[in-house]
Motif scaffolding. Structure first.
Motif, PDB file in Angstrom:
ATOM      1  N   PRO A  18      -5.098  28.856  18.185  1.00  0.00           N
ATOM      2  CA  PRO A  18      -3.818  29.562  18.004  1.00  0.00           C
ATOM      3  C   PRO A  18      -2.579  28.682  18.156  1.00  0.00           C
ATOM      4  N   ASP A  19      -2.662  27.607  18.966  1.00  0.00           N
ATOM      5  CA  ASP A  19      -1.485  26.745  19.154  1.00  0.00           C
ATOM      6  C   ASP A  19      -1.077  26.063  17.860  1.00  0.00           C
ATOM      7  N   LYS A  20      -2.037  25.924  16.940  1.00  0.00           N
ATOM      8  CA  LYS A  20      -1.746  25.264  15.660  1.00  0.00           C
ATOM      9  C   LYS A  20      -1.848  26.259  14.518  1.00  0.00           C
ATOM     10  N   LEU A  21      -1.628  27.521  14.807  1.00  0.00           N
ATOM     11  CA  LEU A  21      -1.754  28.573  13.782  1.00  0.00           C
ATOM     12  C   LEU A  21      -3.128  28.497  13.109  1.00  0.00           C
ATOM     13  N   ALA A  59      -3.273  27.907   9.030  1.00  0.00           N
ATOM     14  CA  ALA A  59      -2.216  27.073   8.438  1.00  0.00           C
ATOM     15  C   ALA A  59      -2.793  25.966   7.570  1.00  0.00           C
ATOM     16  N   GLY A  60      -4.044  26.124   7.129  1.00  0.00           N
ATOM     17  CA  GLY A  60      -4.644  25.109   6.258  1.00  0.00           C
ATOM     18  C   GLY A  60      -5.148  23.923   7.048  1.00  0.00           C
ATOM     19  N   GLN A  61      -5.330  22.829   6.351  1.00  0.00           N
ATOM     20  CA  GLN A  61      -5.840  21.617   6.997  1.00  0.00           C
ATOM     21  C   GLN A  61      -4.963  21.211   8.181  1.00  0.00           C
ATOM     22  N   ASP A  62      -5.600  20.863   9.301  1.00  0.00           N
ATOM     23  CA  ASP A  62      -4.873  20.324  10.443  1.00  0.00           C
ATOM     24  C   ASP A  62      -4.328  18.957  10.056  1.00  0.00           C
ATOM     25  N   LEU A  63      -3.008  18.885   9.926  1.00  0.00           N
ATOM     26  CA  LEU A  63      -2.407  17.645   9.428  1.00  0.00           C
ATOM     27  C   LEU A  63      -2.386  16.566  10.511  1.00  0.00           C
ATOM     28  N   GLY A  64      -2.710  16.937  11.738  1.00  0.00           N
ATOM     29  CA  GLY A  64      -2.850  15.935  12.787  1.00  0.00           C
ATOM     30  C   GLY A  64      -4.214  15.272  12.752  1.00  0.00           C
ATOM     31  N   ASP A  65      -5.061  15.761  11.900  1.00  0.00           N
ATOM     32  CA  ASP A  65      -6.465  15.344  11.907  1.00  0.00           C
ATOM     33  C   ASP A  65      -6.836  14.542  10.652  1.00  0.00           C
ATOM     34  N   VAL A  66      -5.832  14.156   9.864  1.00  0.00           N
ATOM     35  CA  VAL A  66      -6.163  13.496   8.597  1.00  0.00           C
ATOM     36  C   VAL A  66      -5.972  11.982   8.621  1.00  0.00           C
ATOM     37  N   ALA A  67      -5.088  11.509   9.534  1.00  0.00           N
ATOM     38  CA  ALA A  67      -4.826  10.071   9.581  1.00  0.00           C
ATOM     39  C   ALA A  67      -6.078   9.314  10.037  1.00  0.00           C
ATOM     40  N   GLU A  75     -14.497  13.590  -0.880  1.00  0.00           N
ATOM     41  CA  GLU A  75     -15.621  13.750   0.061  1.00  0.00           C
ATOM     42  C   GLU A  75     -15.324  14.846   1.080  1.00  0.00           C
ATOM     43  N   HIS A  76     -14.077  14.855   1.544  1.00  0.00           N
ATOM     44  CA  HIS A  76     -13.669  15.838   2.549  1.00  0.00           C
ATOM     45  C   HIS A  76     -13.855  17.260   2.011  1.00  0.00           C
ATOM     46  N   LEU A  77     -13.397  17.493   0.807  1.00  0.00           N
ATOM     47  CA  LEU A  77     -13.529  18.838   0.209  1.00  0.00           C
ATOM     48  C   LEU A  77     -14.996  19.210   0.029  1.00  0.00           C
ATOM     49  N   ALA A 103      -0.757  32.588   6.317  1.00  0.00           N
ATOM     50  CA  ALA A 103      -1.904  31.944   5.653  1.00  0.00           C
ATOM     51  C   ALA A 103      -1.315  30.891   4.726  1.00  0.00           C
ATOM     52  N   ALA A 104      -1.557  29.615   5.019  1.00  0.00           N
ATOM     53  CA  ALA A 104      -0.901  28.548   4.261  1.00  0.00           C
ATOM     54  C   ALA A 104      -1.924  27.521   3.798  1.00  0.00           C
ATOM     55  N   GLY A 105      -1.701  26.946   2.629  1.00  0.00           N
ATOM     56  CA  GLY A 105      -2.574  25.898   2.113  1.00  0.00           C
ATOM     57  C   GLY A 105      -3.998  26.416   1.970  1.00  0.00           C
ATOM     58  N   ALA A 106      -4.960  25.638   2.493  1.00  0.00           N
ATOM     59  CA  ALA A 106      -6.346  26.089   2.408  1.00  0.00           C
ATOM     60  C   ALA A 106      -6.535  27.410   3.144  1.00  0.00           C
ATOM     61  N   VAL A 128       1.261  26.173   0.118  1.00  0.00           N
ATOM     62  CA  VAL A 128       2.145  25.181   0.728  1.00  0.00           C
ATOM     63  C   VAL A 128       1.850  23.751   0.246  1.00  0.00           C
ATOM     64  N   PHE A 129       0.753  23.582  -0.473  1.00  0.00           N
ATOM     65  CA  PHE A 129       0.254  22.243  -0.821  1.00  0.00           C
ATOM     66  C   PHE A 129       1.328  21.337  -1.427  1.00  0.00           C
ATOM     67  N   SER A 130       2.139  21.885  -2.328  1.00  0.00           N
ATOM     68  CA  SER A 130       3.099  21.015  -3.020  1.00  0.00           C
ATOM     69  C   SER A 130       4.165  20.480  -2.072  1.00  0.00           C
ATOM     70  N   ALA A 133       2.861  17.370  -1.454  1.00  0.00           N
ATOM     71  CA  ALA A 133       2.492  16.710  -2.714  1.00  0.00           C
ATOM     72  C   ALA A 133       0.991  16.630  -2.927  1.00  0.00           C
ATOM     73  N   LEU A 134       0.310  17.731  -2.563  1.00  0.00           N
ATOM     74  CA  LEU A 134      -1.108  17.856  -2.902  1.00  0.00           C
ATOM     75  C   LEU A 134      -1.262  19.008  -3.899  1.00  0.00           C
ATOM     76  N   ILE A 135      -2.470  19.164  -4.407  1.00  0.00           N
ATOM     77  CA  ILE A 135      -2.718  20.288  -5.294  1.00  0.00           C
ATOM     78  C   ILE A 135      -3.452  21.389  -4.517  1.00  0.00           C
ATOM     79  N   GLU A 161       6.814  29.115  -2.227  1.00  0.00           N
ATOM     80  CA  GLU A 161       7.619  30.176  -1.598  1.00  0.00           C
ATOM     81  C   GLU A 161       6.724  31.118  -0.813  1.00  0.00           C
ATOM     82  N   ARG A 162       7.269  31.622   0.278  1.00  0.00           N
ATOM     83  CA  ARG A 162       6.498  32.510   1.154  1.00  0.00           C
ATOM     84  C   ARG A 162       6.438  33.909   0.557  1.00  0.00           C
ATOM     85  N   VAL A 163       5.242  34.471   0.450  1.00  0.00           N
ATOM     86  CA  VAL A 163       5.072  35.845  -0.030  1.00  0.00           C
ATOM     87  C   VAL A 163       4.779  36.724   1.183  1.00  0.00           C
TER      88      VAL A 163
END
Ligand code: LHQ
Length: 255
Positions: A18-21, A59-67, A75-77, A103-106, A128-130, A133-135, A161-163
């Motif tokens: 929950p701390d990271k949505l 909130a989709g992929q944890d962006l702290g976990d990609v670096a 491969e990830h997908l 609900a964002a991204g993935a 939120v992907f764009s 700059a992802l698809i 845009e948020r729906v």
């Protein structure tokens, strides 16, 4: 990372970061997929609900976990998101996505992937992907245009845009919107109603509908003729007809 609860034949899988949505890391995605696969084998489970803990859905992929990842995007997908979406689609039981918050991204793709989508009034959806700059992935490029059409899908993806819930209902991103305060109870009540329906017939219905998404009318007619035989040979059909003739409710749950 995933909380599970089985109540009245309804298995609720709660994304629990929950701390990271409830942003997704590999552990969350692989655990969720494994829980779904186990649910498919478990006769006590008739309906599966996927929801989120706290104020977000996912909130989709944890962006702290990609670096520093040693996997490519491809491969990830293949390793995490694609098996999850395929498992939901292929599951022989209804999967409800109970979208309690953003609900964002993935996470937006996951929200769309349910057979039935129930939203809280305060929930929202962002392709939120764009923004990074992802698809869109995890099936969004397939599901969203089938719901809103190519042009609206492109706009939602390009502008991120948020729906909000009322618009989501109008657009067909969800089937029902429930008040925030009673959301969990309303979802459980809805899921229990579905759990009382004929599980075997619903499994075949899902199979036929999923196949028809990518088939011609001729193929769909042939598929219906095959699967109707399977349904008609099952005890549920006999019970349904007997109950109708006796003017009593059908009992599709055998303990
Ligand atoms: C987060 C996240 C997050 C980490 C909120 N990660 N912490 C597939 C394959 C390979 C690679 C990449 O991606 C993919 C698929 C994808 O899903 S790509 C899309 C990834 N997701 C995003 O870009 C969404 C990023 N998040 C947001 O835009 C906002 O957080 C949304 C719009 C979801 C919600 O906004 P707010 O309600 O204003 O909440 P917030 O931004 O304040 O977030 C709350 C906390 O959650 C915050 O942490 P903090 O420590 O500051 O309280 C965020 O950093 C954290 N969080 N999303 N994806």
């Amino acid at each position: 990372v995933i909380r599970t609860q089985l109540k009245a034949h309804v298995l609720t899988l709660t994304l629990n970061r929950p701390d990271k949505l409830n942003a997704a890391n590999d552990e969350l995605l692989l655990t969720l997929t494994r829980e779904l696969q186990q649910a498919d084998e478990d006769e006590a489970v008739r309906v599966v609900v996927i929801t989120g803990a706290g104020r977000g859905f996912c909130a989709g992929q944890d962006l702290g976990d990609v670096a520093g990842r040693d996997m490519t995007f491809t491969e990830h997908l293949h390793h995490t998101y694609n098996p999850l979406i395929r498992t939901i689609r292929g599951l022989g039981k209804p999967v409800l996505t109970a979208v309690n918050g953003v609900a964002a991204g993935a996470g937006a793709s996951l929200a769309l992937a349910g057979d039935i989508r129930l939203w809280a009034q305060g929930a929202s959806f962002i392709e939120v992907f764009s923004n990074i700059a992802l698809i869109p992935d995890s099936g969004s490029t397939w599901t969203l245009p089938r719901i809103v059409g190519y042009h609206r899908a492109f706009e939602l993806m390009a502008l991120a845009e948020r729906v909000r819930a009322d618009d989501a209902l109008k657009l067909g991103l969800c089937e029902h919107v429930f008040p925030d305060e009673t959301f969990a109870d309303d979802v459980q009540a809805y899921a229990e109603r579905l759990a009382a329906r004929p599980a075997h017939a619903l499994k075949l219905t899902k199979q036929a509908l999923v196949a028809a998404q990518t088939s011609t009318l001729d193929e769909a007619l042939d598929q219906e003729a095959i699967l109707q035989q399977v349904a008609g040979d099952h005890w549920e059909h006999k019970e349904g007809v007997e109950a109708f003739r006796a003017k009593r409710p059908a009992q599709f749950i055998r303990e």
